[in-house]
Motif scaffolding. Structure first.
Motif, PDB file in Angstrom:
ATOM      1  N   GLU A   7       0.827  -1.124   0.090  1.00 40.16           N
ATOM      2  CA  GLU A   7      -0.019  -0.063   0.004  1.00 40.16           C
ATOM      3  C   GLU A   7       0.912   1.360   0.062  1.00 40.16           C
ATOM      4  O   GLU A   7       0.324   2.318  -0.448  1.00 40.16           O
ATOM      5  N   SER A   8       2.228   1.217   0.529  1.00 42.11           N
ATOM      6  CA  SER A   8       3.094   2.366   0.571  1.00 42.11           C
ATOM      7  C   SER A   8       4.403   1.728   0.690  1.00 42.11           C
ATOM      8  O   SER A   8       4.791   0.805   1.090  1.00 42.11           O
ATOM      9  N   PHE A   9       5.137   2.781   0.461  1.00 43.54           N
ATOM     10  CA  PHE A   9       6.621   2.630   0.223  1.00 43.54           C
ATOM     11  C   PHE A   9       7.399   3.653   0.736  1.00 43.54           C
ATOM     12  O   PHE A   9       6.993   5.064   0.513  1.00 43.54           O
ATOM     13  N   GLU A  10       8.459   3.498   1.519  1.00 37.66           N
ATOM     14  CA  GLU A  10       9.190   4.803   1.909  1.00 37.66           C
ATOM     15  C   GLU A  10      10.738   4.346   1.816  1.00 37.66           C
ATOM     16  O   GLU A  10      11.010   3.339   2.116  1.00 37.66           O
ATOM     17  N   SER A  11      11.495   5.196   1.252  1.00 38.30           N
ATOM     18  CA  SER A  11      12.943   4.965   1.101  1.00 38.30           C
ATOM     19  C   SER A  11      13.737   5.885   2.097  1.00 38.30           C
ATOM     20  O   SER A  11      13.405   7.207   2.187  1.00 38.30           O
ATOM     21  N   GLY A  21      32.083   8.656  -0.063  1.00 38.03           N
ATOM     22  CA  GLY A  21      32.522   7.390  -0.558  1.00 38.03           C
ATOM     23  C   GLY A  21      32.460   6.483   0.677  1.00 38.03           C
ATOM     24  O   GLY A  21      33.107   5.151   0.578  1.00 38.03           O
ATOM     25  N   GLY A  22      32.222   6.863   1.978  1.00 37.11           N
ATOM     26  CA  GLY A  22      32.135   6.012   3.337  1.00 37.11           C
ATOM     27  C   GLY A  22      31.177   5.371   3.440  1.00 37.11           C
ATOM     28  O   GLY A  22      30.427   4.985   2.419  1.00 37.11           O
ATOM     29  N   THR A  23      30.840   4.866   4.691  1.00 38.44           N
ATOM     30  CA  THR A  23      29.796   3.989   4.922  1.00 38.44           C
ATOM     31  C   THR A  23      28.393   4.791   4.705  1.00 38.44           C
ATOM     32  O   THR A  23      28.119   5.850   4.648  1.00 38.44           O
ATOM     33  N   SER A  24      27.507   3.929   3.827  1.00 39.89           N
ATOM     34  CA  SER A  24      26.172   4.344   3.957  1.00 39.89           C
ATOM     35  C   SER A  24      25.354   3.056   4.000  1.00 39.89           C
ATOM     36  O   SER A  24      25.577   2.044   3.879  1.00 39.89           O
ATOM     37  N   VAL A  25      23.900   3.620   4.421  1.00 43.83           N
ATOM     38  CA  VAL A  25      23.099   2.639   4.741  1.00 43.83           C
ATOM     39  C   VAL A  25      21.707   3.257   3.809  1.00 43.83           C
ATOM     40  O   VAL A  25      21.373   4.118   3.815  1.00 43.83           O
ATOM     41  N   GLN A  26      20.969   2.097   3.136  1.00 43.80           N
ATOM     42  CA  GLN A  26      19.882   2.483   2.404  1.00 43.80           C
ATOM     43  C   GLN A  26      18.830   1.520   2.909  1.00 43.80           C
ATOM     44  O   GLN A  26      19.092   0.433   3.156  1.00 43.80           O
ATOM     45  N   VAL A 100       7.627  -4.717   5.832  1.00 43.38           N
ATOM     46  CA  VAL A 100       8.828  -5.424   5.478  1.00 43.38           C
ATOM     47  C   VAL A 100       9.873  -4.425   5.021  1.00 43.38           C
ATOM     48  O   VAL A 100       9.426  -3.678   4.222  1.00 43.38           O
ATOM     49  N   SER A 101      11.292  -4.422   5.398  1.00 49.77           N
ATOM     50  CA  SER A 101      11.809  -3.579   5.175  1.00 49.77           C
ATOM     51  C   SER A 101      13.144  -4.433   4.504  1.00 49.77           C
ATOM     52  O   SER A 101      13.671  -5.317   5.052  1.00 49.77           O
ATOM     53  N   PHE A 102      13.876  -3.626   3.384  1.00 52.95           N
ATOM     54  CA  PHE A 102      15.239  -4.002   3.024  1.00 52.95           C
ATOM     55  C   PHE A 102      16.236  -3.081   3.329  1.00 52.95           C
ATOM     56  O   PHE A 102      16.130  -1.809   3.292  1.00 52.95           O
ATOM     57  N   VAL A 103      17.533  -3.560   3.918  1.00 56.37           N
ATOM     58  CA  VAL A 103      18.426  -2.826   4.321  1.00 56.37           C
ATOM     59  C   VAL A 103      19.628  -3.139   3.650  1.00 56.37           C
ATOM     60  O   VAL A 103      19.943  -4.426   3.589  1.00 56.37           O
TER      61      VAL A 103
END
Length: 130
Positions: A7-11, A21-26, A100-103
């Motif tokens: 029903e919805s998405f959030e990024s 260029g260092g650490t990142s989280v999506q 449900v979350s994708f990391v």
């Protein structure tokens, strides 16, 4: 990571702007109309993650789960290694209720415990958001 029937998405994206260029989280969160729909989607994604046929140059290893009945959420962690380049990617899924979350963790020296910690926080936060 958008699922059929969501029903919805959030990024969200997290990084240190001073460390290019260092650490990142999506993170992407898909919210479904019911816990059952979310559970079916999570199960489908876990099965797809275990075979990861999208990129033949990656070797994918399921590192196991996080959470469990006592936490209210469940998650799965994977490590993907790019053949030849030696590049390692850590990513995971977590489900809590109808979300449900994708990391995805991108870091020069990312480790499994760091990824497990991120998924645990994501699972707890999904529960807080209702």
């Amino acid at each position: 990571t958008g699922g059929p029937g969501a029903e919805s998405f959030e990024s969200r994206a997290y990084s240190d702007p001073l460390d290019t260029g260092g650490t990142s989280v999506q993170q992407t969160i898909a919210r479904f109309g019911s816990d059952q729909e979310a559970g079916e989607y999570y199960t489908t994604l876990v099965a797809a993650g275990d075979v990861c046929g999208a990129e033949p140059s990656l070797t994918v290893e399921n590192l196991g789960g996080v959470g469990g009945p006592e936490t209210g959420f469940d998650g799965t962690v994977w490590r993907a290694t790019a053949e030849g380049a030696g590049t390692v990617f850590l990513y995971g899924l977590v489900i809590n209720g109808s979300a449900v979350s994708f990391v995805d963790l991108s870091a020069a020296s990312a480790d499994e415990e760091q990824m497990r910690g991120l998924l645990t926080l994501a699972g707890e936060r999904l529960g807080d958001l209702g």
